[in-house]
Structure formats: structure tokens, C-alpha cells
Design a protein around this motif. Sequence first.
Motif, mmCIF file in Angstrom:
data_model
loop_
_atom_site.group_PDB
_atom_site.id
_atom_site.type_symbol
_atom_site.label_atom_id
_atom_site.label_comp_id
_atom_site.label_asym_id
_atom_site.label_seq_id
_atom_site.Cartn_x
_atom_site.Cartn_y
_atom_site.Cartn_z
ATOM 1 N N GLU A 57 9.455 -34.410 1.318
ATOM 2 C CA GLU A 57 10.528 -34.195 2.364
ATOM 3 C C GLU A 57 12.054 -34.504 1.779
ATOM 4 O O GLU A 57 12.800 -33.662 1.848
ATOM 5 C CB GLU A 57 10.028 -34.916 3.715
ATOM 6 N N GLU A 58 11.780 -35.912 1.510
ATOM 7 C CA GLU A 58 13.189 -36.663 0.771
ATOM 8 C C GLU A 58 13.818 -35.711 -0.317
ATOM 9 O O GLU A 58 14.775 -35.560 -0.461
ATOM 10 C CB GLU A 58 13.065 -37.990 0.735
ATOM 11 N N ILE A 59 12.682 -35.530 -1.168
ATOM 12 C CA ILE A 59 13.063 -34.721 -2.607
ATOM 13 C C ILE A 59 13.637 -33.465 -2.081
ATOM 14 O O ILE A 59 14.730 -32.978 -2.647
ATOM 15 C CB ILE A 59 11.863 -34.608 -3.562
ATOM 16 N N GLY A 60 12.897 -32.600 -1.304
ATOM 17 C CA GLY A 60 13.628 -31.448 -0.756
ATOM 18 C C GLY A 60 15.092 -31.638 -0.258
ATOM 19 O O GLY A 60 15.983 -30.749 -0.387
ATOM 20 N N VAL A 87 16.273 -28.218 -1.848
ATOM 21 C CA VAL A 87 15.487 -27.174 -2.284
ATOM 22 C C VAL A 87 14.448 -27.075 -0.921
ATOM 23 O O VAL A 87 13.962 -28.050 -0.429
ATOM 24 C CB VAL A 87 14.330 -27.707 -3.527
ATOM 25 N N ARG A 88 14.075 -25.649 -0.718
ATOM 26 C CA ARG A 88 13.217 -25.587 0.519
ATOM 27 C C ARG A 88 11.712 -25.721 0.099
ATOM 28 O O ARG A 88 11.341 -25.008 -1.064
ATOM 29 C CB ARG A 88 13.413 -24.204 0.828
ATOM 30 N N ILE A 89 10.970 -26.490 0.577
ATOM 31 C CA ILE A 89 9.726 -26.993 0.200
ATOM 32 C C ILE A 89 8.535 -26.673 1.034
ATOM 33 O O ILE A 89 8.881 -27.348 2.314
ATOM 34 C CB ILE A 89 9.681 -28.589 -0.379
ATOM 35 N N ALA A 90 7.651 -25.842 0.826
ATOM 36 C CA ALA A 90 6.577 -25.664 2.018
ATOM 37 C C ALA A 90 5.379 -26.515 1.393
ATOM 38 O O ALA A 90 4.939 -26.076 0.225
ATOM 39 C CB ALA A 90 6.292 -24.231 2.292
ATOM 40 N N MET A 124 7.643 -24.844 -4.118
ATOM 41 C CA MET A 124 9.072 -24.710 -3.943
ATOM 42 C C MET A 124 9.612 -23.435 -3.925
ATOM 43 O O MET A 124 9.238 -22.645 -4.985
ATOM 44 C CB MET A 124 9.491 -25.713 -5.144
ATOM 45 N N LEU A 125 10.465 -23.140 -3.111
ATOM 46 C CA LEU A 125 10.919 -21.741 -2.854
ATOM 47 C C LEU A 125 12.391 -21.590 -3.279
ATOM 48 O O LEU A 125 13.151 -22.345 -2.997
ATOM 49 C CB LEU A 125 10.861 -21.468 -1.435
ATOM 50 N N THR A 126 12.353 -20.720 -4.020
ATOM 51 C CA THR A 126 13.729 -20.516 -4.755
ATOM 52 C C THR A 126 14.452 -18.973 -4.687
ATOM 53 O O THR A 126 13.603 -18.159 -5.058
ATOM 54 C CB THR A 126 13.931 -20.931 -6.341
ATOM 55 N N PRO A 127 15.577 -18.871 -4.272
ATOM 56 C CA PRO A 127 16.096 -17.376 -4.254
ATOM 57 C C PRO A 127 15.964 -16.998 -5.879
ATOM 58 O O PRO A 127 16.509 -17.739 -6.761
ATOM 59 C CB PRO A 127 17.492 -17.725 -3.813
ATOM 60 N N THR A 187 15.634 -26.753 -8.304
ATOM 61 C CA THR A 187 14.057 -26.597 -8.027
ATOM 62 C C THR A 187 13.490 -27.535 -9.093
ATOM 63 O O THR A 187 12.531 -28.176 -8.946
ATOM 64 C CB THR A 187 13.520 -25.277 -8.150
ATOM 65 N N ARG A 188 13.910 -27.304 -10.613
ATOM 66 C CA ARG A 188 13.449 -28.008 -11.497
ATOM 67 C C ARG A 188 13.396 -29.374 -11.411
ATOM 68 O O ARG A 188 12.634 -30.269 -11.599
ATOM 69 C CB ARG A 188 14.106 -27.681 -12.790
ATOM 70 N N ALA A 189 14.697 -29.900 -10.877
ATOM 71 C CA ALA A 189 14.814 -31.192 -10.589
ATOM 72 C C ALA A 189 13.777 -31.861 -9.598
ATOM 73 O O ALA A 189 13.190 -32.950 -9.736
ATOM 74 C CB ALA A 189 16.354 -31.547 -10.162
ATOM 75 N N ALA A 190 13.603 -31.072 -8.559
ATOM 76 C CA ALA A 190 12.640 -31.622 -7.472
ATOM 77 C C ALA A 190 11.390 -31.593 -8.058
ATOM 78 O O ALA A 190 10.800 -32.432 -7.685
ATOM 79 C CB ALA A 190 12.940 -30.587 -6.323
ATOM 80 N N PHE A 191 10.963 -30.423 -8.996
ATOM 81 C CA PHE A 191 9.767 -30.518 -9.579
ATOM 82 C C PHE A 191 9.495 -31.876 -10.352
ATOM 83 O O PHE A 191 8.160 -32.439 -9.975
ATOM 84 C CB PHE A 191 9.618 -29.269 -10.620
#
Lengths: 502, 502
Positions: B401-404, B409-412, B426-429, B439-443
Motif C-alpha cells: 500500500e505504502e509503495i503504491g 501507482v494503483r495496485i490491486a 500494478m495498473l498503468t495507463p 510502475t517500474r520503480a514500484a515493482f
Amino acid sequence: MTDRATEPGAGLTDGTPVVVEPEGRPFGDSTDPAELDGTGPGPVGLALLAELSAALGPAALLTDPDTVRPYVRDEAEWADYGTPLCVVRARSTADVAVTVAACARARVPVVPRGAGTGLSGGANAVDGCVLLSLERMTAIREISAGERLAVVEPGVVNDDLRVACAEQGLWYPPDPASAPWSTIGGNVATNAGGLCCVKYGVTRDYVLALEVVTAAGEVVRVGRRTAKGVVGYDLAGLLVGSEGTLGVITEITVKLRPARPVAPHTVVGFFDTLADCGAAVAAVTEQGLQPAVFELVDREVLGAVNAWRNAGLPEDAAALLLAQTDLPEPAARAEAEAILAAFTAHGATEAMASTDETEAEALFAARRMAYPALEQLGMGMLTEDVCVPRPRMAEMLARIEEIGRVHDVRIATVAHAGDGNLHPLMLTPHGDDAARDRTRAAFDAIITSAVDLGGTVTGEHGVGLLKRAGMERELGPEVLALQRAMKAALDPDGILNPGKAV
Amino acid sequence: MTDRATEPGAGLTDGTPVVVEPEGRPFGDSTDPAELDGTGPGPVGLALLAELSAALGPAALLTDPDTVRPYVRDEAEWADYGTPLCVVRARSTADVAVTVAACARARVPVVPRGAGTGLSGGANAVDGCVLLSLERMTAIREISAGERLAVVEPGVVNDDLRVACAEQGLWYPPDPASAPWSTIGGNVATNAGGLCCVKYGVTRDYVLALEVVTAAGEVVRVGRRTAKGVVGYDLAGLLVGSEGTLGVITEITVKLRPARPVAPHTVVGFFDTLADCGAAVAAVTEQGLQPAVFELVDREVLGAVNAWRNAGLPEDAAALLLAQTDLPEPAARAEAEAILAAFTAHGATEAMASTDETEAEALFAARRMAYPALEQLGMGMLTEDVCVPRPRMAEMLARIEEIGRVHDVRIATVAHAGDGNLHPLMLTPHGDDAARDRTRAAFDAIITSAVDLGGTVTGEHGVGLLKRAGMERELGPEVLALQRAMKAALDPDGILNPGKAV
């Protein structure tokens, strides 16, 4: 190699060590000539002893023949063994790393060992080796109910881990017959089975992670602590069953299960013919029943137990089947009844089920007393360990009987019936060379039969020294080459337990 | 490498193949320069095509870009892929052996693939490779109730095997979400998990034996048919999860279980906080309960399912836990009640148990519909697959959650809660480069967090291309060196799926 060298215990019993060179062991660089003529270590050995003594303290080293003697072999009566340079009794991973690194530099073989309860010679000394005993590494480092795992040192005795787990409502299932003495490290090295693996799997199914000292003396961790994981090749799995030939295991993380509800149902059936007995086993499997224990003992064992303890077991039976079911009630009752019905439908002459603990204990006595009762006969005992596809067990039992007849060898068989894993025990009078030769021939014939029936030469004891020829027959040259490629990749100089397994 | 090459599907969509060079792939000997500038195969490639066409018949080969296109990648949207020389659609082990042997001689890489449902890029083409498709090898050769095993070709679809087993009262448990499409060969290559592995284990736990074509094009059999066996190193286990980098699997023998009694109890609980949810999961494990399925879906997923199907799920919940128990009655009821009590005791706001099949189906809809509901959002989706020690799941969820938040980044998240195996999605437009970078950074941050918590970067999807960097972080240089020693031992020229996994 002398004749005496193949006699169990001959090597050290009269104080004049007999040199035994296990087949295939690469002696070349690793042993001083002086060691081989019984005059003691040569300069390489003496330098290594000095280095190990300085690094580990003299108390960690055993060199006196009397104190070394208990370490030179395992319980495979017929397997050769050599004269080690010394025994190192490691207390820590650091001790192991120091020892292996020193041996690697000196190109001296390292033979790791736990309690020495093996039945294939896997822990037997090779000449000039350092016997690396892990028996003092007995710490249970962690038992976690939240992660359902335990972290232990290799010298922890199997039963001790089971008891410690039970105190926390947890269960470590692998239960080899040696559980009161054998160590988790040894169990992992041989991928030990046991009674309840018919339902709950063998040691490999419980190993999550290992700390290992490599052939170069480096400490690495393989595997994982998580419930799942697919990063890289399964090196932990590769180490399980590798019999000390790929690395020395210094810590083991095992999966645990929740403790089982107690009070299992026990079902027994006596059968007049091995064919009926095999058909009953097949029927239980085909009907989808899952006994937690499913054992067989044959007529010879029944007779030996009667002779020893006057147990009153019917000696005209060809075999006895014993099953236990551990489902929650009332499913356990239903499963026990279904097993009983399968026994009866397939010709059991006497069959019964019981939940009474004393009665169950009495019924299982024939299985539990098999080895000690046979030992009372005062004969040499060679333990086989073939495993065949479950539907072919009756056929294998018939072949074993026939082999005993043809080679004039007395064979008593216990079996993990539900797994198709048979332990024909060949009984040979001590000091009778002709009988010994016949036993060897029977041993080979059983191995050949098992492979013919699509089986394996070792279900749970390991290859060690006794099954090397059988392994070559079973695997064939292409797979053996792959096996050896693994060995060469992880132990390029061949210092780890040379001449054993692959 | 161009920017476009990192965009999913970019390679072939407009007919001008973009050359992608996966990190670490050794191109040196294996590819003609002519292939790399998009002008078609060079002389080595043309000679190999001619050889394969002569040996296999032209119908087994695909070279037309339109027919090749569906084969060049798996379902990992973010993984790179290259331009293959051709696709070989093997019909037999002999076809595979001929293909690999020809590629070995020509030093052309071979990339094996099943249905291409992987999520890590493990089956993605590398430039100039032969894509070796096993999808036509779909025979179920044997299902044996007496031996509780099945023998299948690698292209058999997971669900098809399950159905065939069920007809004989048997069960093949591994059930990845891709089960309707993915193949047993692919499942073995990635050591696939699934819903019920929390109780019944992953693919590795079911593989008994493999027929494999080695890097040299030889056909070998590893493993065994018997219930137990300890001959030699566990090469079959080593091949499981090796992602086509050690050999091409052409036949698989799997263990089966007796079919389960049906009508499981379903238990659900909604939680206001991830901490409560994690505490409930921990309590279930610590109490020794063994749900056969134990899943989590988070708020984002609940919202997506509501948006798609107007499901009326409470969107103010932080997460939903779903469990099923499959013990025989009345133990199942007791276990369901204990799970329900654990949910309630740890703060579940709504919790209920049900045996009604329709109701259970409705309750599980939120889990089953997670992926299609998120796909409706029309965004790029990067699927994570970290696994942490079970007691640390709540902590990992909080970190996700914190990383999102930090990376916007929207993360489900869906998770196999009982295993600690989380799939943050990770959801990315589409077309938003800045979002893509975030998103890459969140990954990366999620991978780092999982390793920090004692977890692994991939619980069940495999390393493929996406987790190579994470794997290096997790294993460290010493263990990586051992992994690479395995690879070098079995594939010395590096022709099998180069650049993937280790």
C-alpha cells in the motif's frame, strides 16, 4: 583388498587395520602412501592433523584407533570401510567450514556422518579420509507454529525433533525405523523414509532450506523459508539424498504439519498366499483408501517373533498386513472398515480392526519386533531395500521367495506394503564363506528382479557402497553421465565422500 | 534495444519486427548478423531451416510472421521478446530430439514453450531462436489407479488432465489460475502453484519422472515410477522449475491423489484493516487449521469487481479473506467454524460460512473475477508474485500500500494468503511513459521489500526475464555461482532458453 576386508567389522577388531579400497574411489592425490601400509599418516596427513588441531582445538580431533573405531562404518554389515586419518567432531558450521577448506587444500577426502545408522555404507570411512562427525551439532534453533517450520542442526536426533514439535502441537512426519538414534542431517543426506511416508511423504517432502558447506569450504544457504518459492534451480532438493557427496549439511529448515488427532484405527489381516496379500494391497490403493501406515511382514518374520517372544502368531500364514488410518472420526472408522473389507475380500484368513491402544500395540508387535527377533537368530543380516510399482509387489514377493529357494538363502521380508518398498533381510551363518557367496548372488538377483519389474534398487536407504552396481544397472549410462556432471560441477576435486553414491 | 521494444506486443504489431536483446543473453555464436538487422535469416539460419524442414516436414515449421506472431511471447506484458528464426510444432519426442540436436550443432538457441500463459517472460523468443512448441503433444498416455499416477505428454492442458483423472476417481491437485489453458509441461517448467497448494503442495510435489531431451539432443528418463526411490541425485526435481534452461521435457509422470469428497465448506470474512486480516491468517495457521484454499482480495479488487458486475461487495473493507475446508464431515464443519471464529476474533466486520454451492460460488466470485474485472479497466497490468513468511503477510500488504502511495501507482492485490504468496497487480495507463517509470520503480520496491522480510521474489510464476535482477538480489553471488554451475553442467553451450532464469 583382502578377503577379510569384506567381513563386517574385520577392519579394526584385532587392532591391525585392514585396508579397504571402495570401488571407484579416486585415491590418487589424496592419500600418502605411508597411510596405506598401516604405518600411520604420511607428511600430508600429519600437516593436515596439525592444521585441524590448531584451528579446532585438539579436543575436536580423534586419532586414537580405539576412539576412532566406532566412527569408521555405518550399520551396513557387508559394506567395506577403510582407515581414516582422524575423526573431527564439529561443534559449529565454522568448524565444518574450516575442516572442509583444509581438506580441500590438502586434497584429503571428507566423509560426513551423523549417527552412523545407515544401511548402505554411505558413511563408511575411505582410507586416509577425515571423518567429519556432525553428532555434536544438536541444537534445535527454532520451532515456529506461525510458519510451521523448524530450524535444526544436523546432529539433532529424529525422535528428539518429533518430541520438541509435539510440545507445540506440531508434527515432523518422516519416521525411519532408526528414528530413536538417527539424525536429521543423516535423514536428509539419505532422503529417509519410514512408516508414515506412505501417506505423508519422505524427508525430501519436508526440507525447505539448507545451510551447506561446499566442497571449497564456503558456507551457503539454499532453499527458502517461505511456503512457496521458485527462484533458481532446486539446489536444496538436489542436496537431499546426495549422501554427503555434494556438500556438508550444517543446518536444516524443515516443514512441519499440525499434530494429528491421536487414537488411530489399526487393521490387520493374515493371508495364506503372497498373491492374496498383494491383491489386498492393490485393492486398498485402487479404492482410494489412504492408510497412514501400511506394512507387511512375512512368514519368516512371524516365526522369528514367535521364537523370540512366544507371540502366538499364526506361522502358517504367508504374510501379515498391518494398516493404520488416522482420519478424523467417523471417517477413520469408515476407512478402517473399508480396509478390513478389502482384506477379507482378498482372502485374509484372520482379519480384525481395533481402536484399543494396547491391542493395536500387540498387533503391531510383529512389525516392531521384526529386526530384534531376527537378530536373535545370531546370523549375519544383509538388508535389501528394493521398491517396485505398487501393483507388482506380490510378484516381487514371489520372486524373492524363489530367489531364496534357488540360492539356498534364508530370507525374511518386511515391507512398506503401501509404497511397494520391500526389505528382504538375508540371513547368513557367520563364517560360512559358501553361504556368503550364495547370499551375494541372491542380493544381486533381487536387485535385478526389482529393476526388471520397473522398480528401483533403493527405496529409502540410499546407494552408499552396496547399491552402486545396482544403480548403474537401473539408471543406464546417459543418466549416470548427468549425475556425474552434477557431482563434477559441485565437487570438482572429488573430495566429498568419494566412491559413494554416484 | 529501442524504447518500443519494451512495449508489450510492439515487436510484431505493425509488421516491422523490432529486435530485442534480453539482458544477459549470449548472442555471440548463435545468430547470424543478417537476422539482427531485420533482413531475414543468414546462412546458418537458412541451413538450419532447411535441415529442420527436411527432418520434420515443412508443416511442422512456421516461418511466416503472421503465424509466428502468437508464439513469440507469453503473457508477461512487460517482458522483452525477440524475433525467432522459426517455430517448430513438435508432435513427438523424436521431433524434439531432432530439433534440439540440429540447433545444438548450429549453436542456435532453443526456446521451449507450452501454452504461453507464463507471467515472467520465460517462454519469450530470443532473437534468431527456434521456438519449440510442445502444444501438439497432447496425449494422456496412462492413468493408473493402482499406481496413483498419470503419464502425459507436455502439451496436455492442466484442466484436461484433471477431468480425465476425475473419471477414474483420481485427482491431480496443482491448479494454477491458468489451468483451463496452461499445459502440464509449462506447469512443470515453472513449478506452478495454484489455489489448493496451500494444503496439497505445488507441481514439484507431484512430479515423479520426466522424459527429457538434453541440450545435446539425447533422450533420457529421470526420476522413477515407484512411490519411493533414492537412486542418485534428484534430477527430475532439478528439472522442475528450470524454465526450459536445462532440458526440454517431453513426457511427465505425475503422482495423483484419490478424488476428494465434494461439498467443501466456504468461509469468508471482510476486514477493515490489513493488520486485522493478517492477524486472522496467522491465527488460522497457528491453530493448526488446514484450509484447502485460503485467499485474499484487497479493496481495489473488490471495487473493480463491483464496477464490472455490480456485485455489491463492501468497498469500505480493506480486504476479504476466503477459505475452504475439505475434511470429511463433521470435521469439515468443525474446521469451518474454527476458521470463522478466528476471523471474528481478529476483527472481521462481516463473516460467514456456507456449504451451499451456489452461495459458495457467489462468495468466491470476487476472487475468480479479480483478473477479468481488472482487465475491464483497460490499463496495462504488471503482475507481481512475491512470497513472504506467513506471519509477515500483513506487513508486506502494508508495504505494498505504502509503495503504491509513494510511487503513485494503483495496485490491486490478490494473494494466496495461507502461503504468504501475494500478487500485487500494478495498473498503468497505456502510453503514459511517466506512469510506466513509476510502475517500474514500484515493482522494484516490492521485490526489495519481500526480500527484506525474508521472502522470495517469485512464489510460483518463475524468474523468466522479469525477476532476474530480483533473483540476483535474493540469492547472492555464491548461490548464483552454484546455479550457474548446474546450467553449465547440463547445457555447456548455453543453447537452451538462454538469458532466462539463472
